[in-house]
Scaffold this motif. Structure first.
Motif, short mmCIF file in Angstrom:
data_model
loop_
_atom_site.label_atom_id
_atom_site.label_comp_id
_atom_site.label_asym_id
_atom_site.label_seq_id
_atom_site.Cartn_x
_atom_site.Cartn_y
_atom_site.Cartn_z
N VAL A 104 -26.11 46.15 26.09
CA VAL A 104 -25.86 47.59 26.12
C VAL A 104 -26.70 48.31 25.07
O VAL A 104 -27.21 49.41 25.30
N GLU A 105 -26.86 47.69 23.90
CA GLU A 105 -27.63 48.33 22.84
C GLU A 105 -29.07 48.57 23.26
O GLU A 105 -29.67 49.60 22.92
N LYS A 106 -29.64 47.65 24.00
CA LYS A 106 -31.01 47.84 24.49
C LYS A 106 -31.07 48.98 25.50
O LYS A 106 -32.03 49.78 25.50
N LEU A 107 -30.09 49.06 26.37
CA LEU A 107 -30.07 50.15 27.35
C LEU A 107 -29.91 51.50 26.65
O LEU A 107 -30.55 52.50 27.03
N VAL A 108 -29.05 51.54 25.64
CA VAL A 108 -28.86 52.78 24.89
C VAL A 108 -30.14 53.18 24.18
O VAL A 108 -30.49 54.37 24.11
N ASN A 109 -30.89 52.21 23.66
CA ASN A 109 -32.17 52.52 23.02
C ASN A 109 -33.15 53.14 24.02
O ASN A 109 -33.92 54.04 23.67
N SER A 110 -33.12 52.67 25.27
CA SER A 110 -33.99 53.26 26.29
C SER A 110 -33.56 54.69 26.62
O SER A 110 -34.40 55.57 26.83
N PHE A 168 -28.88 63.90 18.41
CA PHE A 168 -28.57 63.73 19.84
C PHE A 168 -28.89 62.34 20.38
O PHE A 168 -29.04 62.15 21.58
N VAL A 169 -29.00 61.34 19.50
CA VAL A 169 -29.23 59.97 19.95
C VAL A 169 -28.07 59.11 19.50
O VAL A 169 -27.33 59.45 18.58
N GLN A 170 -27.95 57.93 20.13
CA GLN A 170 -26.85 57.04 19.84
C GLN A 170 -27.16 56.13 18.66
O GLN A 170 -26.33 55.88 17.81
N GLY A 171 -28.37 55.56 18.63
CA GLY A 171 -28.70 54.59 17.60
C GLY A 171 -28.67 55.20 16.21
O GLY A 171 -29.24 56.25 15.97
N LYS A 172 -28.00 54.53 15.28
CA LYS A 172 -27.90 55.02 13.90
C LYS A 172 -28.21 53.93 12.88
O LYS A 172 -28.82 54.18 11.85
N PHE A 173 -27.77 52.70 13.17
CA PHE A 173 -27.79 51.67 12.13
C PHE A 173 -29.09 50.87 12.09
O PHE A 173 -29.30 50.09 11.18
N ASN A 174 -29.98 51.00 13.11
CA ASN A 174 -31.25 50.31 13.16
C ASN A 174 -31.08 48.79 13.06
O ASN A 174 -31.78 48.12 12.32
N GLY A 216 -7.93 47.47 28.60
CA GLY A 216 -6.81 48.38 28.81
C GLY A 216 -7.15 49.76 28.30
O GLY A 216 -6.98 50.76 28.99
N VAL A 217 -7.64 49.83 27.07
CA VAL A 217 -8.05 51.10 26.45
C VAL A 217 -9.48 50.93 25.97
O VAL A 217 -9.80 49.99 25.24
N ILE A 218 -10.35 51.84 26.39
CA ILE A 218 -11.75 51.84 25.99
C ILE A 218 -11.98 53.01 25.03
O ILE A 218 -11.61 54.14 25.34
N PHE A 219 -12.55 52.72 23.87
CA PHE A 219 -12.89 53.76 22.90
C PHE A 219 -14.40 53.98 22.96
O PHE A 219 -15.17 53.03 22.76
N SER A 220 -14.83 55.21 23.24
CA SER A 220 -16.25 55.46 23.40
C SER A 220 -16.71 56.63 22.53
O SER A 220 -15.95 57.53 22.21
N ILE A 221 -17.98 56.56 22.14
CA ILE A 221 -18.67 57.65 21.45
C ILE A 221 -19.96 57.92 22.21
O ILE A 221 -20.75 57.00 22.45
N ASN A 222 -20.14 59.17 22.60
CA ASN A 222 -21.34 59.56 23.35
C ASN A 222 -21.56 58.67 24.58
O ASN A 222 -22.68 58.33 24.93
N GLY A 223 -20.46 58.30 25.21
CA GLY A 223 -20.56 57.55 26.46
C GLY A 223 -20.70 56.06 26.31
O GLY A 223 -20.73 55.33 27.31
N GLN A 224 -20.74 55.52 25.08
CA GLN A 224 -20.87 54.08 24.88
C GLN A 224 -19.58 53.52 24.30
O GLN A 224 -19.02 54.05 23.34
N THR A 225 -19.10 52.42 24.87
CA THR A 225 -17.89 51.78 24.37
C THR A 225 -18.16 51.17 23.00
O THR A 225 -19.13 50.45 22.79
N HIS A 226 -17.27 51.47 22.06
CA HIS A 226 -17.38 50.94 20.70
C HIS A 226 -16.27 49.94 20.38
O HIS A 226 -16.29 49.30 19.33
N GLY A 227 -15.29 49.84 21.24
CA GLY A 227 -14.20 48.91 21.02
C GLY A 227 -13.17 49.04 22.13
O GLY A 227 -13.14 50.05 22.85
#
Length: 841
Positions: free
Chosen positions: A63-69, A168-174, A388-399
């Protein structure tokens, strides 16, 4: 190497799907065994500790690679528009970037026409090639791309702040993009081919003759050398042979000229569509861990990725290019648009009427929105596994929280466990809250106190959600409503037992006969009236099933007082629940156009010492009734009075609706409970104490064809399912292997054998339920439990009684009928003879 040789090297590496062939290609080029040709990833010799501590699942890493694209496409669109991504003119968030930079379409893919989604999806692709078990995955995009000089500082960097100032991008931590390396075969090969979009080159880059070239590199794992003074862990390196002799370990990547490169697939043919710029990353022999089938099928990679990217900013085309059959183009390519979009497109056949339902809530001053999906029977497995419960930020599941949350003792939605999905949008979380709630790998939750508070609020929302309760009861009605007559034999058997056993008789509510639990409630709850007859005309009042809400509210007020002020008492450390009424539609807080918003603030308190207090609360709106649930913070002392203001507003309202409640904190009441948490009550004889007994259960026989629905196997015996009204439904496995053996080899009547197995297990289940009533949680906790969710326990290590019934009756399976037969046949003479024989020994 010449330009054409480097280009051919890139094409050879792109087209091979075998690690050994990659080694052979690099060896022939003179690079594989040349240590000076390889540069440390991130220029960090000990990079294994960072790269190896990423996502625990291969699909989460992918998913991280797709988000980078997606980020690359957003950045490219911003730069093509002449906007500096770090400036104030840049879009403030992902949704604004999508809405403003992509042809005036909406900020969410749900708002895009299907044709527009398909067209945009051609700009980011994922292609599966090679073997079926360990396929190669190639992600290509027409994004910004990078120059050869920038590759070491972007794609091959670690812990740099490349995107930190871009809102306006998802990647932050590099570092998230490196998580895939540990899932790439044995050698950890990752190929990179990239070229910067010529139209966005800066003045400085245009002066660099290599800036218009394609870059080529590949990562590998360098295993530790033996001997003293050597590095003890593996090191990730990448091919950078240019100038390495002059500056060891600091070489530059290979580059070459080419107008276009065939990086993208078409239908089921990989590497045929030419692109003038962008990037391609190939992951060799990727470990799919259970997703080895056709990637577009229901059990394949597509649906798993959509769950991890529930509201992805831009669509992605997935291409199945392996040797699978297919008659149409749709057999090989499907756009990935996120779980939310897929559900919205096809909810008519998959989601129950009235869903999804969105519920805003606040925890520690942080605003979130929970969107609840209730699937029709058998439809949820297409979209989820254990989520059961999906937590997302900017459309990406984080947990995630597993779906066992729906069976927790407070929630009691066990009947809907396999039909529910809750998506919590955490995009508006502050930086502190995001860091406290999520791990940097963005695939799991932390154990911070914030998580516990959020879980508690979600439990409250689920437990008080009237639509979910109605759905659970409706499904129960359909399943067992026609079987009520079948309960009479069980009732007669238990009646006989009661007559013969005074001990058992005391456990049951004497005189209670099994009735229809689904009779319509004709009281105030159905009509929407309160105890004073308020609520309006039929079909108009709050809570009425035929309620037709308005687009915008004309009132929002406390229900019983019918005004905007209320005085209430609340118990210290407990929830306070308040009902309001309105004439607005159910979708008010969840719709995309002019949605309602609500805020809670302290407007008056003693000495202003709680003026900045943040309340954990939620607001459930359904058919004109709004259930406002507030957790009173423990630092508010007994005797204090707080005045809270609830403000409801939207962009069309001239004046917001404000409701004021004065809450006076009183001590917690002493609830008269027995040892098991049941209220004390007087018996008819007066003065005594009588524990509530056991209700007659509904008992349903289950056969092998229905095992999957109940998660049974051949050794399962009994499952008890808690219902929303605190009763239980019993499911007995009548194709249990031990029962079938007794029927085949036993000598007694088959019906009698079945009855012994059935009623014996029912009594065991009733015994465990009664023990739960008397002893509660305290005596059933597993102190060694560390991961309660996965083992069916809650956060305190408590194992639900339903799980204990399942395990206990499974263990008793081989003994149930022999035990009943032998003990039932014992006589006084048998006991006396056994005792005498013991004395002689």
């Amino acid at each position: 190497m010449t330009n054409e040789q480097i280009k051919q090297l890139a094409l050879d590496l792109l087209h091979t799907d075998d690690e050994q062939q990659v080694i052979a290609i690099l060896s022939n080029a003179g690079y594989w065994d040349n240590p000076d040709a390889w540069r440390d990833y991130g220029d960090i010799e000990g990079n294994f500790s960072t790269i190896g501590n990423q996502q625990s699942r291969p699909e989460a890493a992918l998913v991280e690679k797709l988000v980078n694209s997606v980020d690359a496409r957003l950045l490219n669109a911003c730069l093509e528009s002449g906007i500096d991504p770090t400036s104030e003119a840049a879009p403030p968030n992902i949704r604004d970037a999508v809405a403003n930079l992509f042809n005036g379409t909406g900020g969410s893919l749900r708002d895009w026409p299907a044709a527009t989604r398909r067209r945009e999806a051609e700009n980011i692709t994922l292609a599966a090639t090679g073997p079926k078990r360990h396929p190669c995955l190639t992600i290509a995009d027409r994004g910004e791309g990078q120059t050869p000089a920038r590759v070491p500082h972007t794609f091959m960097s670690l812990n740099k702040s490349n995107k930190l100032r871009i809102p306006f991008v998802q990647g932050k931590f590099n570092m998230g993009g490196t998580g895939i390396l540990k899932f790439c075969g044995d050698q950890r090969f990752q190929l990179l081919i990239t070229k910067r979009n010529p139209s966005i080159l800066t003045d400085k880059e245009q002066n660099d003759p290599g800036a218009s070239q394609w870059s080529l590199t590949i990562t590998r794992r360098q295993r530790p050398s033996q001997g003293a003074g050597q590095v003890r862990n593996s090191v990730f390196t990448y091919l950078a042979p240019v100038g390495a002799g002059e500056n060891p370990r600091k070489g530059e990547v290979l580059s070459f000229d080419s107008e276009t490169m065939p990086l993208m697939p078409k239908h089921n043919q990989p590497y045929v569509r030419e692109v003038p710029f962008g990037s391609a990353i190939k992951l060799y022999e990727y470990d799919m861990k259970g997703f080895t089938s056709h990637i577009l099928m229901k059990d394949g990679l597509l649906y798993r990725l959509e769950a991890l990217l529930p509201d992805i900013a831009l669509p992605i085309n997935l291409h199945e290019c392996r040797n699978y059959g297919g008659k149409t183009e749709a057999s090989f390519v499907t756009p990935l648009a996120g779980l939310t979009t897929r559900l919205e497109d096809g909810k008519g056949g998959n989601v129950e009427d009235g869903f999804p339902d969105s519920v805003p809530f606040h925890v520690r001053g942080e605003r979130m929105v929970a969107k609840i999906y209730a699937f029709k029977d058998g439809k949820a497995t297409t979209y989820t596994t254990n989520e059961g419960v999906i937590f997302s930020i900017n459309g990406q599941t984080h947990g995630i929280l597993p779906k066992t949350i729906f069976g927790r003792k407070k929630v009691k939605l066990n009947r809907l466990t396999d039909s529910l999905l809750v998506s919590v949008d955490c995009t508006e979380l502050s930086t502190d809250a995001r860091e406290d709630l999520f791990m940097n790998s963005r695939d799991r939750l932390s154990q911070h106190e914030l998580r516990k508070d959020i879980e508690a609020e979600i439990e409250e929302i689920l437990s008080r959600h009237e639509q979910l309760k109605e759905l659970a009861n409706e499904r129960r009605r359909r399943e067992i409503g026609e079987r009520l007559a079948d309960s009479k034999p069980l009732e007669e058997v238990l009646g006989s037992l009661l007559k013969s056993s005074p001990t058992l008789a005391r456990l049951f509510r004497l005189g209670q006969r099994l009735g229809n639990p689904f009779k319509r409630d004709t009281g105030d709850k159905q009509s929407g009236k309160d105890g004073k007859g308020h609520g309006g005309k039929d079909g108009e009042g709050p809570g009425d099933h035929d309620f037709q809400g308005k687009k915008h509210p004309t009132f929002f007020r406390f229900q019983r007082t019918h005004n905007d002020r209320l005085d209430r008492e609340c118990e210290y450390g407990r929830r306070c629940r308040i009902e309001l009424e309105s004439d607005v539609e159910n979708e008010y807080f969840k719709r995309s156009e002019n949605p309602g918003m609500y805020e809670v603030e302290v407007v008056d308190c003693v000495g202003d010492k709680h003026s900045d207090l943040e309340f954990q609360n939620s607001l459930l709106l359904h058919n004109g009734l709004a259930h406002w649930s507030i957790v009173m913070p423990e630092d508010v002392e007994v005797g204090e009075t707080l005045t809270l203001q609830l403000t409801i507003d939207d962009e069309t309202l001239t004046d917001p609706f404000t409701n004021i409640v004065r809450l006076t904190v009183r001590p917690q009441s002493i609830r008269n409970k027995g040892k098991g948490g049941t209220r004390k009550s007087s018996t008819s004889g007066g003065g005594g104490q009588q524990q509530p007994g056991i209700d007659m259960p509904e008992v349903i026989e289950v056969h092998e064809k229905d095992w999957a629905a109940h998660k049974f196997d051949d050794r399962s015996a009994l499952k008890v399912m808690p219902e929303t009204d605190d009763s239980h439904t019993f499911y007995i496995n009548m194709d249990n292997v031990y029962l079938l053996n007794e029927l085949k080899y036993g000598k007694e009547d088959a019906n009698l054998t079945k009855a012994k197995f059935k009623y014996g297990n029912v009594l065991v289940g009733l015994a465990l339920l009664q023990d739960e009533k008397q002893n509660g949680k305290a005596e059933n906790s597993d102190t060694n439990q560390t991961d309660g969710e996965q083992a069916g326990a809650d956060n305190n290590g408590y194992v639900p009684v339903e799980d204990r019934v399942l395990r206990t009756t499974r263990a008793l399976g081989p003994f149930m009928i022999p035990m009943i037969n032998y003990l039932g046949a014992l006589s006084e003479d048998d006991v006396a003879s056994a005792a005498a024989a013991g004395d002689e020994e």
